[in-house]
Design an enzyme around this catalytic site. Structure first.
Site, short mmCIF file in Angstrom:
data_model
loop_
_atom_site.label_atom_id
_atom_site.label_comp_id
_atom_site.label_asym_id
_atom_site.label_seq_id
_atom_site.Cartn_x
_atom_site.Cartn_y
_atom_site.Cartn_z
N ARG A 26 -40.59 21.37 62.37
CA ARG A 26 -40.39 20.40 61.30
C ARG A 26 -40.14 18.98 61.81
O ARG A 26 -40.18 18.03 61.06
CB ARG A 26 -39.24 20.87 60.39
CG ARG A 26 -39.59 22.08 59.54
CD ARG A 26 -38.36 22.73 58.93
NE ARG A 26 -37.68 23.62 59.88
CZ ARG A 26 -36.58 24.32 59.60
NH1 ARG A 26 -36.04 24.24 58.41
NH2 ARG A 26 -36.02 25.10 60.51
N GLY A 93 -37.66 34.63 66.85
CA GLY A 93 -36.56 34.59 65.88
C GLY A 93 -35.21 34.50 66.56
O GLY A 93 -35.07 34.73 67.77
N THR A 94 -34.19 34.18 65.75
CA THR A 94 -32.86 33.92 66.31
C THR A 94 -32.20 35.18 66.89
O THR A 94 -31.48 35.09 67.88
CB THR A 94 -31.94 33.27 65.24
OG1 THR A 94 -32.13 33.93 63.98
CG2 THR A 94 -32.27 31.81 65.06
N SER A 116 -25.95 27.17 67.50
CA SER A 116 -27.32 26.65 67.46
C SER A 116 -27.39 25.36 68.24
O SER A 116 -26.50 24.51 68.11
CB SER A 116 -27.71 26.35 66.02
OG SER A 116 -28.40 27.43 65.49
N GLY A 117 -28.47 25.19 68.97
CA GLY A 117 -28.66 23.95 69.71
C GLY A 117 -28.91 22.75 68.81
O GLY A 117 -28.90 21.61 69.28
N ARG A 346 -30.05 -8.04 84.84
CA ARG A 346 -30.83 -6.84 85.14
C ARG A 346 -30.12 -6.03 86.22
O ARG A 346 -29.09 -6.44 86.75
CB ARG A 346 -32.24 -7.27 85.55
CG ARG A 346 -33.02 -7.85 84.35
CD ARG A 346 -34.31 -8.50 84.78
NE ARG A 346 -35.11 -7.61 85.61
CZ ARG A 346 -36.10 -8.03 86.40
NH1 ARG A 346 -36.39 -9.33 86.47
NH2 ARG A 346 -36.78 -7.17 87.10
N TYR A 400 -40.75 -13.31 95.39
CA TYR A 400 -41.90 -12.41 95.52
C TYR A 400 -43.11 -13.18 96.01
O TYR A 400 -43.49 -14.20 95.42
CB TYR A 400 -42.18 -11.80 94.14
CG TYR A 400 -43.22 -10.71 94.12
CD1 TYR A 400 -43.16 -9.65 95.03
CD2 TYR A 400 -44.24 -10.72 93.17
CE1 TYR A 400 -44.11 -8.64 94.98
CE2 TYR A 400 -45.18 -9.71 93.13
CZ TYR A 400 -45.12 -8.67 94.04
OH TYR A 400 -46.05 -7.67 93.99
C1 UD1 Z 1 -31.04 29.31 60.82
C2 UD1 Z 1 -30.55 30.53 60.05
C3 UD1 Z 1 -30.12 30.10 58.66
C4 UD1 Z 1 -29.06 29.03 58.74
C5 UD1 Z 1 -29.49 27.85 59.64
C6 UD1 Z 1 -28.31 26.98 59.91
C7 UD1 Z 1 -31.80 32.45 60.92
C8 UD1 Z 1 -32.88 33.41 60.66
N1 UD1 Z 1 -31.60 31.51 59.98
O1 UD1 Z 1 -32.18 28.83 60.15
O2 UD1 Z 1 -29.60 31.22 57.93
O3 UD1 Z 1 -28.73 28.56 57.45
O4 UD1 Z 1 -29.99 28.34 60.90
O5 UD1 Z 1 -28.63 25.86 60.66
O6 UD1 Z 1 -31.13 32.55 61.91
N2 UD1 Z 1 -34.19 29.46 68.14
C9 UD1 Z 1 -34.48 30.08 69.33
N3 UD1 Z 1 -35.43 31.04 69.36
C10 UD1 Z 1 -36.09 31.45 68.26
C11 UD1 Z 1 -35.80 30.82 67.03
C12 UD1 Z 1 -34.84 29.83 66.99
O7 UD1 Z 1 -33.89 29.75 70.35
O8 UD1 Z 1 -36.93 32.35 68.39
C13 UD1 Z 1 -33.17 28.40 68.11
C14 UD1 Z 1 -33.72 27.04 67.73
O9 UD1 Z 1 -34.12 26.32 68.88
C15 UD1 Z 1 -32.53 26.38 67.02
C16 UD1 Z 1 -31.74 27.56 66.46
O10 UD1 Z 1 -32.20 28.71 67.14
O11 UD1 Z 1 -31.71 25.65 67.92
C17 UD1 Z 1 -31.91 27.74 64.96
O12 UD1 Z 1 -33.30 27.90 64.67
P1 UD1 Z 1 -33.99 27.24 63.41
O13 UD1 Z 1 -35.42 27.59 63.44
O14 UD1 Z 1 -33.62 25.82 63.28
O15 UD1 Z 1 -33.28 28.08 62.24
P2 UD1 Z 1 -33.16 27.69 60.73
O16 UD1 Z 1 -34.46 27.88 60.04
O17 UD1 Z 1 -32.52 26.37 60.61
CA CA Z 2 -31.89 24.79 62.08
#
Ligand code: UD1
Ligand code: CA
Length: 476
Positions: A26, A93-94, A116-117, A346, A400
């Site tokens: 996004r 997925g997460t 979350s990062g 500088r 220079y």
């Molecule tokens: C996620 C949650 C959602 C919550 C929101 C809060 C899930 C399925 N959904 O959604 O319920 O409201 O966060 O901010 O968990 N990532 C990975 N590997 C993956 C997928 C994601 O490392 O395979 C990392 C992303 O880099 C990111 C974090 O996990 O830092 C969250 O992922 P993102 O896709 O932003 O999740 P949301 O759709 O926001």
């Molecule tokens: Ca997110």
């Protein structure tokens, strides 16, 4: 498991997993989402730093998209921290991401906090409150928040009279569920053993065909119990697109501004102030509007930093008066200097105590000794300038030759006349005088007067003679 790097005497163990493998579709950028900068740091730095502050050891960062860059950025920003990096090659997925961290925590027993990062605004205090909220060693605690506009977030569904029952992602939610404004903030604490056995049961039977970490809540609710901890949206709002990023930057900047004001720094307009995480400013310093402080900048006390000035990785002493619109990059300014307006310092520009540098003066790799002055329109590059030197308006060091840079040395007490051109390499001895308008290619001895210009010729009455010639038709 990796041995904790520090002895955590008396405190209970804590491990952290930070999810940072996603691309961030996004965002619509080539750069991975977690590498976008918030107040001078990659976004992912903040949750990692907060986990470390909460006492997590180790902190496992799950990387994938631009993983090498994410790892390098974190190692550079947090040298010596107990960081581990786990690869998630395909972002399925997460839940799948958390499983990628399993090998890094082999043998570890105890609570694991998952962050979350993409939530840079979380505070250590809130993190600790979620960690402390578990009702039993086996239960799961997770953070929720109430949002006016919950679009895009997972909704928290409660069982009547009981605790949270499940989280339903927006894409899987019924129209009724979409009305729920309590959303999942993406911060969880669970026991390692519970985590690994439960995650093994998560499947990808959902609208996005992803392994959802949010399924943990329903699985915990059916078993050891889940507890939802409400946190402030100001902290837990995630960054999913560039508009969210701008809001996160503003919120983080406001925090830095508040901390500075609490410590005795006057910000004439904190809404028109930008500062990176980690900058330092001493008390009794006044910062005018639209100033930007970047990187490792440190400013002493009792200074005035003029409107519109930008300072990057620069050290400023005490009682410095900086007039508006200066640009300083990796420079050092001593106590009591006066700089600007419109000065450019500088890298490796270095001013000793009480130096004055004025408008349209550019310094590069140049030091000026105590009380020396270059008040107007000069370029001073690769120069070592002594104390009490006066550099006249329009002076240029020609450092220079088209191939190499050469040094200029100017001794203490030298008077450099206006519009002097010093062709380097060149050395001017102590107390010498350089006549205005000179082009100097030879060294000048101490105490000498150097003239390097054509001798002036005055032709008296010339204008009258010219007019007469024109009238008689002889001249033009
Ligand atoms: C996620 C949650 C959602 C919550 C929101 C809060 C899930 C399925 N959904 O959604 O319920 O409201 O966060 O901010 O968990 N990532 C990975 N590997 C993956 C997928 C994601 O490392 O395979 C990392 C992303 O880099 C990111 C974090 O996990 O830092 C969250 O992922 P993102 O896709 O932003 O999740 P949301 O759709 O926001
Ligand atoms: Ca997110």
């Amino acid at each position: 498991m990796p041995t904790p790097s520090k002895k955590r005497k008396g405190s209970s163990p804590l491990a952290a997993i930070v999810l940072a493998a996603g691309k961030g579709t996004r965002m619509k950028t080539v750069r991975a989402k977690v590498l976008h900068r918030v107040c001078g740091r990659p976004m992912v730095y903040f949750p990692v730093k907060r986990a470390l502050e909460a006492g997590a050891d180790p902190v496992v960062v799950v990387v994938g998209h631009q993983g090498d860059e994410v790892e390098a950025a974190l190692r550079a920003a947090l040298p010596g921290a107990p960081l581990h990096f786990a690869r998630q090659e395909k972002q399925l997925g997460t839940a799948h991401a958390v499983l990628a961290a399993k090998a890094s925590l082999r043998g570890y027993r105890g609570p694991v906090v998952i962050l979350s990062g993409d939530t840079p605004l979380l505070t250590t205090h809130t993190l600790a409150s979620v960690v402390g909220a578990r009702t039993g060693p086996q239960s799961l605690a997770f953070a929720t928040m109430d949002l006016e506009n919950p679009a895009g977030y997972g909704r928290v569904v409660h069982a009547p009279g009981k605790g949270p029952a499940l989280i339903v992602e927006e894409k899987d939610a019924t129209p009724e569920e979409r009305q729920i404004r309590e959303v999942n903030a993406g911060l969880y604490v669970a026991d390692a053993e519970f985590l690994w056995t439960t995650l093994a049961q998560v499947d990808a039977k959902n609208a996005q065909r992803e392994f959802y970490l949010t399924d943990l809540v329903a699985l915990a609710a059916d078993g050891p119990g889940a507890v939802a901890v409400r946190v402030s949206p100001l902290e837990a709002q995630g960054v999913n697109d560039l508009e969210d990023l701008s809001l996160a930057i503003r919120a983080m900047t406001r925090r830095i501004a508040s901390a500075l004001m609490k410590s005795g720094v006057t910000l004439e307009d904190p809404e028109r102030f930008d500062a990176d995480d980690g900058v330092e400013v001493g008390p009794d310093t006044i910062i005018e509007p639209s100033v930007r402080l970047r990187g490792t900048t440190r400013i002493g006390s009792g200074c005035v930093i003029g409107q519109g000035s930008i300072l990057a990785d620069t050290v400023v002493g005490d009682r410095v008066e900086m007039l508006p619109y200066c640009h300083l990059d990796r420079a050092r300014v001593g106590d009591g200097c006066r700089v600007g307006p419109f000065s450019r310092l500088r890298p490796e520009a270095s001013l000793a105590e009480g130096v004055h540098v004025g408008n349209f003066v550019e310094l590069k790799k140049t030091s000026m000794g105590k009380r020396s002055k270059a008040n107007h329109l000069a370029y001073l590059g690769d120069a070592t300038i002594g104390a009490d030197v006066n550099v006249g308006c329009g002076t240029i060091t020609c450092n220079y030759d088209g191939e190499k840079k050469h040094p200029t040395r100017i001794g203490d007490g030298v008077f450099v006349g206006s519009d002097s051109i010093l062709v380097a390499p060149i050395s001017i001895g102590k107390g010498a005088y350089l006549a205005a308008g000179s082009t100097l290619t030879e060294n000048v001895a101490a105490g000498a007067l150097a003239l390097g210009r054509a001798r002036q010729v005055n032709k008296n009455g010339w204008a009258r003679k010219r007019a007469a010639m024109k009238k008689s038709g002889k001249g033009t």
